[in-house]
Scaffold this motif. Sequence first.
Motif, PDB file in Angstrom:
ATOM      1  N   ILE A   1      -7.610   9.667  -0.737  1.00  0.00           N
ATOM      2  CA  ILE A   1      -8.180   8.626  -1.717  1.00  0.00           C
ATOM      3  C   ILE A   1      -8.670   8.942  -2.658  1.00  0.00           C
ATOM      4  O   ILE A   1     -10.007   8.962  -2.880  1.00  0.00           O
ATOM      5  N   ALA A   2      -8.397   7.988  -4.007  1.00  0.00           N
ATOM      6  CA  ALA A   2      -9.329   7.999  -5.123  1.00  0.00           C
ATOM      7  C   ALA A   2     -10.632   7.738  -4.850  1.00  0.00           C
ATOM      8  O   ALA A   2     -11.749   7.509  -5.698  1.00  0.00           O
ATOM      9  N   GLY A   3     -10.285   5.504  -4.106  1.00  0.00           N
ATOM     10  CA  GLY A   3     -10.642   5.249  -4.087  1.00  0.00           C
ATOM     11  C   GLY A   3     -10.952   3.539  -3.893  1.00  0.00           C
ATOM     12  O   GLY A   3      -9.786   3.817  -3.074  1.00  0.00           O
ATOM     13  N   ALA A   4     -11.897   3.398  -3.769  1.00  0.00           N
ATOM     14  CA  ALA A   4     -10.826   1.336  -4.390  1.00  0.00           C
ATOM     15  C   ALA A   4     -11.549   0.239  -5.047  1.00  0.00           C
ATOM     16  O   ALA A   4     -11.893   0.675  -5.987  1.00  0.00           O
ATOM     17  N   THR A   5     -10.481  -0.891  -4.697  1.00  0.00           N
ATOM     18  CA  THR A   5     -11.039  -1.505  -6.246  1.00  0.00           C
ATOM     19  C   THR A   5     -10.450  -2.771  -5.823  1.00  0.00           C
ATOM     20  O   THR A   5      -9.916  -3.224  -4.308  1.00  0.00           O
ATOM     21  N   GLU A   6     -11.161  -3.848  -6.903  1.00  0.00           N
ATOM     22  CA  GLU A   6     -10.818  -5.088  -5.633  1.00  0.00           C
ATOM     23  C   GLU A   6     -10.474  -5.679  -6.875  1.00  0.00           C
ATOM     24  O   GLU A   6     -10.878  -6.074  -7.963  1.00  0.00           O
ATOM     25  N   GLN A   7      -9.068  -6.419  -6.338  1.00  0.00           N
ATOM     26  CA  GLN A   7      -8.024  -7.556  -6.646  1.00  0.00           C
ATOM     27  C   GLN A   7      -8.012  -8.747  -6.265  1.00  0.00           C
ATOM     28  O   GLN A   7      -7.744  -8.614  -4.876  1.00  0.00           O
ATOM     29  N   SER A   8      -8.181  -9.704  -6.952  1.00  0.00           N
ATOM     30  CA  SER A   8      -8.599 -11.165  -6.876  1.00  0.00           C
ATOM     31  C   SER A   8      -8.825 -11.243  -5.397  1.00  0.00           C
ATOM     32  O   SER A   8      -8.442 -11.959  -3.890  1.00  0.00           O
ATOM     33  N   GLY A   9     -10.415 -10.650  -5.083  1.00  0.00           N
ATOM     34  CA  GLY A   9     -10.890 -11.002  -3.496  1.00  0.00           C
ATOM     35  C   GLY A   9     -10.772 -10.059  -2.143  1.00  0.00           C
ATOM     36  O   GLY A   9     -11.104  -9.820  -2.022  1.00  0.00           O
ATOM     37  N   THR A  10      -9.878  -9.418  -2.716  1.00  0.00           N
ATOM     38  CA  THR A  10      -9.101  -8.331  -1.643  1.00  0.00           C
ATOM     39  C   THR A  10      -9.279  -6.758  -2.354  1.00  0.00           C
ATOM     40  O   THR A  10      -9.265  -6.399  -3.468  1.00  0.00           O
ATOM     41  N   VAL A  11      -9.908  -5.938  -1.361  1.00  0.00           N
ATOM     42  CA  VAL A  11     -10.339  -4.399  -1.807  1.00  0.00           C
ATOM     43  C   VAL A  11      -8.877  -3.890  -1.307  1.00  0.00           C
ATOM     44  O   VAL A  11      -8.357  -4.291  -0.419  1.00  0.00           O
ATOM     45  N   THR A  12      -8.633  -3.264  -1.614  1.00  0.00           N
ATOM     46  CA  THR A  12      -7.369  -2.180  -2.466  1.00  0.00           C
ATOM     47  C   THR A  12      -7.937  -0.716  -2.183  1.00  0.00           C
ATOM     48  O   THR A  12      -8.443   0.029  -3.332  1.00  0.00           O
ATOM     49  N   ALA A  13      -7.137   0.281  -0.962  1.00  0.00           N
ATOM     50  CA  ALA A  13      -7.415   1.436  -1.213  1.00  0.00           C
ATOM     51  C   ALA A  13      -6.793   2.521  -2.246  1.00  0.00           C
ATOM     52  O   ALA A  13      -5.411   1.677  -2.045  1.00  0.00           O
ATOM     53  N   VAL A  14      -6.828   3.216  -2.968  1.00  0.00           N
ATOM     54  CA  VAL A  14      -6.379   3.869  -3.835  1.00  0.00           C
ATOM     55  C   VAL A  14      -5.855   5.422  -3.510  1.00  0.00           C
ATOM     56  O   VAL A  14      -6.891   5.807  -3.445  1.00  0.00           O
ATOM     57  N   ILE A  15      -4.802   5.639  -3.575  1.00  0.00           N
ATOM     58  CA  ILE A  15      -3.783   6.628  -3.187  1.00  0.00           C
ATOM     59  C   ILE A  15      -3.896   6.879  -5.170  1.00  0.00           C
ATOM     60  O   ILE A  15      -2.603   6.709  -5.644  1.00  0.00           O
ATOM     61  N   ASP A  16      -4.201   8.727  -5.101  1.00  0.00           N
ATOM     62  CA  ASP A  16      -4.125   9.080  -6.409  1.00  0.00           C
ATOM     63  C   ASP A  16      -2.514  10.211  -5.923  1.00  0.00           C
ATOM     64  O   ASP A  16      -2.717  10.413  -5.810  1.00  0.00           O
ATOM     65  N   GLY A  17      -1.543   8.984  -7.129  1.00  0.00           N
ATOM     66  CA  GLY A  17      -0.647  10.001  -7.379  1.00  0.00           C
ATOM     67  C   GLY A  17      -1.030  11.854  -7.470  1.00  0.00           C
ATOM     68  O   GLY A  17      -0.213  12.375  -7.256  1.00  0.00           O
TER      69      GLY A  17
END
Lengths: 508, 165
Positions: free
Chosen positions: B56-72
Motif C-alpha cells: 500500500i503506497a498510500g491513499a488518494t482522493e478521487q471525486s470525493g472518494t478515498v482510494t487505496a493505492v497499491i504500488d505495482g
Amino acid sequence: MLLPIMGLPGTARIGYHHRVSLAVCGGIVVVGAIPVVVTGTVNRELIAAAAGGTAIGGLIGLVGLVHLMGQIGGLLSDVDADADPSVFSPTAEQSGLVGRIATHCMTLQRLQRETTAIERTAMSYRRAIEETNSTEMTPHLDTAVEPEPLAGLGTVINTAFNDLEARIGELTSFATEVATYGQELRMSSEELHDGSQQVTETIQEISDNAHRQHQELETVAVEMEAFSTTVDEIADAATDVAALSTRTVETGQSGRESAHTAIEGMHQIEAEATETIEEIEALTTAVEQIDELIDFIAEIAEQTNMLALNANIEASRAGEAGDGFGAVASEIKALAERTKDAATDIEDRLAEIQHRTDRTVTEVEATSERIAANADAIENALTALDEIAALAQETNDGVQSIRQMTAQELETTQEIADVVDRTAQTAASIGEETTEESETVVAAAQAQTAALDQIADSAGQLAERASRLSSLLGSVTPASDSNGFEPEGPPSTDAAPSDDQTTLENSH
Amino acid sequence: MSQSRSDDADAIARKHRVEFVHVRIDTERWAIERGRVRRLVRTPQLTRIPRAPAPIAGATEQSGTVTAVIDGRTLCGADAGRGQQADGTLVVFEGPQLEQRTGLLVDHVQGIESHSVDQISAVADERPQSPSYHCARIDETAWVLDPNRLIDAISTGNASVTSDQ
C-alpha cells in the motif's frame, strides 16, 4: 885536374909538397862546397856568394902554392943534375951548391914546419866546421894563424858562415812562414772549396726556386683568371640577388597589404561568428521554449489519451448504449496518440536541432577561437612581413653595395691578373736567364772548385815542402867524408839540382 | 438484411473476445480486464498511510472518494519509494464486492486491447509459487491480474513481492 895547372911532370914525383898542396886545395874545395850543399835548399844568390868567397880564398892559396912548387921544382932539377957518381969532386961550385942545398934543406924544414902548421890549422878549421850545427852555424875559425892567406881564408870562412847563418835563419823563418801560409792557404782553399760548393748549391737552388716561382706564378695567373671569372659570376649573382631582393620587398609589401586585408577579414569573421553564436544561442533558447511547448502538448496528448481511455471504460460500462461513445473515445484516443507521436517526433527533431545547434555553437566558438588565434598569427605574420620587407630592403642595399664592390673588385682582379701575367712572363724570362746564368755560374764555380782543389793540393804540398825545408834547414851540417880532406869530387855549382830543389823551384 | 448479419457476426465475435487494459510495471506487461477498471488517473496525489501493509503506497482522493493505492513496483520487487507525487497512472479497480475502493499504481497504461479467448490461457492453481492474483496469461506476453485476488492477498498478507513467471 889541378896537376896540369901546377906544371908538375907526373904523379910519381909528387911528394910531400904535392900532398900539402892538394890538402890545401881540398880544404879550399871543401870550404867552397859548403855553400853548394847549403844552397841545395836555398837560392842561387847565396850559392854565388859562397862560391865567390871560396874562389877568392882558393885563388890566394893557389898563387902561394904555385910559387912555392916552382922553387921546389928548380931545386930538385939541380940535385938530379949533380948526382953523377963519376964526377964526384967537389968543386967550389959544388960546395956552394951544397951550401945552397943546406940552405934549401933548411928552407924545406921551414916549409915543413909551415906546412905542418897549415895542416894543423886546416884540421882545426875542419873540426870547427864539423862542430857547427843548425842552431850555431858560425865555426869561429881562428884567424891568428900563419900564413896570412890562411888566416884570410879563415876570416872569409867566418864571414861566409856568419852570412850563411843569417841567410839560413831568414830562410828558416821564411820557410816557416811559407809552411804557415801554405797551411792557411790550404785551409782557406778548403773553405773556399766548401763555399764554392755552397755557392753552387745555392745557385742551383736559386735556379730551381726561380723555375718553381715561375710555375707558381703561372698557377697564380690561372687562379687569378678563375678568380676573375668567379668574381664576374658573383657580380652577376649579386645582380640577380638584387633583383630578387627588390621583388622580395615588393612581395613583402604585397603580403603585408594582404595580411592587413586578412586581418580585417578575420576580425569581421570573428565579429560575425560572435553574432552567429548569439543567434544560435537565441535559437537554442527558442528551441528549448518549443521543447517546453512540445512537452506541454505531449502532456495534453497524454491527458487526452487518458481521457479517451476513461471514456472508453465508461462507454463499456454503459453497455451497448455506450458503443458510440466508446467509438468516439477510441477516435479521441487515436488522435491523442497521434498528437503524442507528433509531439514526440517534434521533440526528437528539436533534440536533434538542439544537438546540432550545440555542435554548431561549439564549432563556431572553436572557429572563433581559431580565427582569433589565426588573427594573432596573421598579425605576427604581418610583423614578420614588415621585418622581412625591412630586411629585404637592407639586403637590397647591401647587395647593391656588394655589386658595386664586386665590379670594383672585378676591375682590380683583372688588373692583378694582368700584373700577375706580366710578372709570370717576366719571371719566366728571368728564370730562363737565371737558369742560364746559374749554369754558367755553376760551371765557373765547378771550375773554381777544381782550381781551388788544385790550389789546396799545391798549398798542401807547399806546406809539406816548406816543413821539410824547415826541417832540412834545422838539421843542415857541412858535408864531409869521414876522412875529411880528400873528397873524390867536390860538388859543383853547375851540377843538376836535387829533386827537392827542383820541386821547390817549381813550387815557387 | 446483410447489415443485420454483420451485426450478428460482430456480436458473436465480441462474445468470443475480451478487452484488457494493458499496463507496464517496470519491465512486466500486465493486463486487467476492462470491466474491472473503473477509471484511470494520471499522477495521483498520494497520502501515506501509517502501519499500512508494504504494497500500500498510500491513499488518494478521487471525486470525493478515498482510494487505496497499491504500488505495482512493490509487487514486482522493483524500486518503490514513490514520492508524494506518484509518477505513473492509477488504475482504479471496479467491483461491488470491494469494501474499499482500491487502485493499482502502474508505470504506464499502454491502452485497451481486445484479445480472442483463444489467446487466453488459465493459470494452473497447483503451482505453489504462482502469485494468487494471477488468473490467466495472454499469449505468453502478459499476465492477467485479478483485482479481487490481489486485494485478498494483501489483506491476508500473502501477496508475494515477486511474480513467478
